[in-house]
Design an enzyme around this catalytic site. Structure first.
Site, PDB file in Angstrom:
ATOM      1  CB  CYS A  69      -0.992   0.000   1.153  1.00  0.00           C
ATOM      2  SG  CYS A  69      -0.288   0.145   2.812  1.00  0.00           S
ATOM      3  CG  HIS A 108      -4.624   0.466   4.093  1.00  0.00           C
ATOM      4  ND1 HIS A 108      -3.864  -0.064   3.073  1.00  0.00           N
ATOM      5  CD2 HIS A 108      -5.690   1.076   3.496  1.00  0.00           C
ATOM      6  CE1 HIS A 108      -4.445   0.184   1.916  1.00  0.00           C
ATOM      7  NE2 HIS A 108      -5.543   0.878   2.150  1.00  0.00           N
ATOM      8  CG  ASP A 125      -6.749   2.157  -0.762  1.00  0.00           C
ATOM      9  OD1 ASP A 125      -5.582   1.988  -1.156  1.00  0.00           O
ATOM     10  OD2 ASP A 125      -7.254   1.556   0.214  1.00  0.00           O
TER      11      ASP A 125
END
Length: 270
Positions: A69, A108, A125
């Site tokens: 991520c 995250h 995202d």
């Protein structure tokens, strides 16, 4: 550190006029997910990935690799800023797979993106390694739903003790809503992600050090590798599972099916 926008767009197969509009934001996010896989191979092989833009471009854009991520969203943030969007980096607690009452740390990375002329910001995202990940941005409005076919998402507020509203991203699964992660709109800085990245990549109990995790969203299906377990989920919900023989077969699958190419002689844990 200079972003090579043309090389990035070629990597994800995106053509068009890169302007700061909702339509461009949607198509860039989907193209990124189709073009660059999720993978945690650096931590598994014993190193913390660099988040420097030049290194991210060398790895994800020119190097035949994916990332997790912090890598994906740091790179995508630089792209969006170049195009003309306003980007605020955020951090979430992953709820997917958590036991009741389990409070995980915020590990995250995700983004709030403001689009010129639009009344509401968007949650963006490209780095959540799960079939429940967003394929397109969703408006940051409580109760907002997104039919990012073949997926279906919504944003809700959830109760907590902090002073800022808590947002929760949910994905529809089997007719019910499954929590993915929760976050507030407090901005985070590059130095914050350096610390989180190092912790996730090097802590001996981090799941990203224990086994290979790779995800690849494809046209018509989603492919996931966890250790030696390979799962393909078609857009119609059909699931095909296979247990790979060993790390050598996993390397072949990563190259052939995920587009992830590692140096000759690499050995994966089994």
């Amino acid at each position: 550190m200079t972003l090579d926008l043309d090389a990035y767009l070629a990597r994800i197969g995106w053509t068009g006029d890169p302007r700061p509009t909702v339509e461009v934001l949607r198509s860039l996010q989907r193209a990124h997910l189709l073009g660059i896989p999720f993978e945690n191979l650096d931590p598994v092989l014993g190193s913390a990935p660099s988040l420097a833009l030049d290194d991210l471009q060398a790895k994800l854009v020119r190097g035949g690799r994916g990332g997790y991520c912090y890598e994906h969203n740091t790179l995508f943030s630089a792209v969006l800023k170049r195009v003309g969007f306003s980007v605020t980096p955020l951090t979430a607690r992953v709820l997917l797979g958590a036991a009741p009452g389990d409070i995980r740390p915020r590990t995250h990375m995700l983004m709030r993106v403001d689009v010129p002329g639009e009344p509401h910001p968007y949650l963006v995202d490209v780095g959540f390694g799960s079939i429940g990940a967003l394929l397109e941005p969703v408006e940051l409005v409580a109760g907002a739903e997104l039919s990012d076919a073949p997926r279906h998402h919504r944003l809700v507020h959830s109760a907590h003790d902090g002073p800022l509203p808590m947002w929760e991203l949910q994905a529809e699964k089997g007719g019910s809503w499954e929590p993915q992660y929760a976050f507030t709109l407090e901005p985070f800085e590059a130095s914050d992600y350096e610390v989180i990245n190092w912790h996730i990549a090097t802590h001996p109990r981090s799941p990203f050090r224990q086994a290979v995790y790779a995800q690849h969203t494809r046209i018509g299906s989603h492919l996931a590798l966890a250790g030696l377990d390979l799962v393909e989920t078609a857009d119609d919900g059909t699931v095909t599972e296979r247990r790979l023989k060993d790390g050598a077969e996993a390397l072949r699958v990563l190259a052939d099916d995920f587009g992830v190419h590692l140096p000759e002689g690499t050995r994966l844990p089994e």
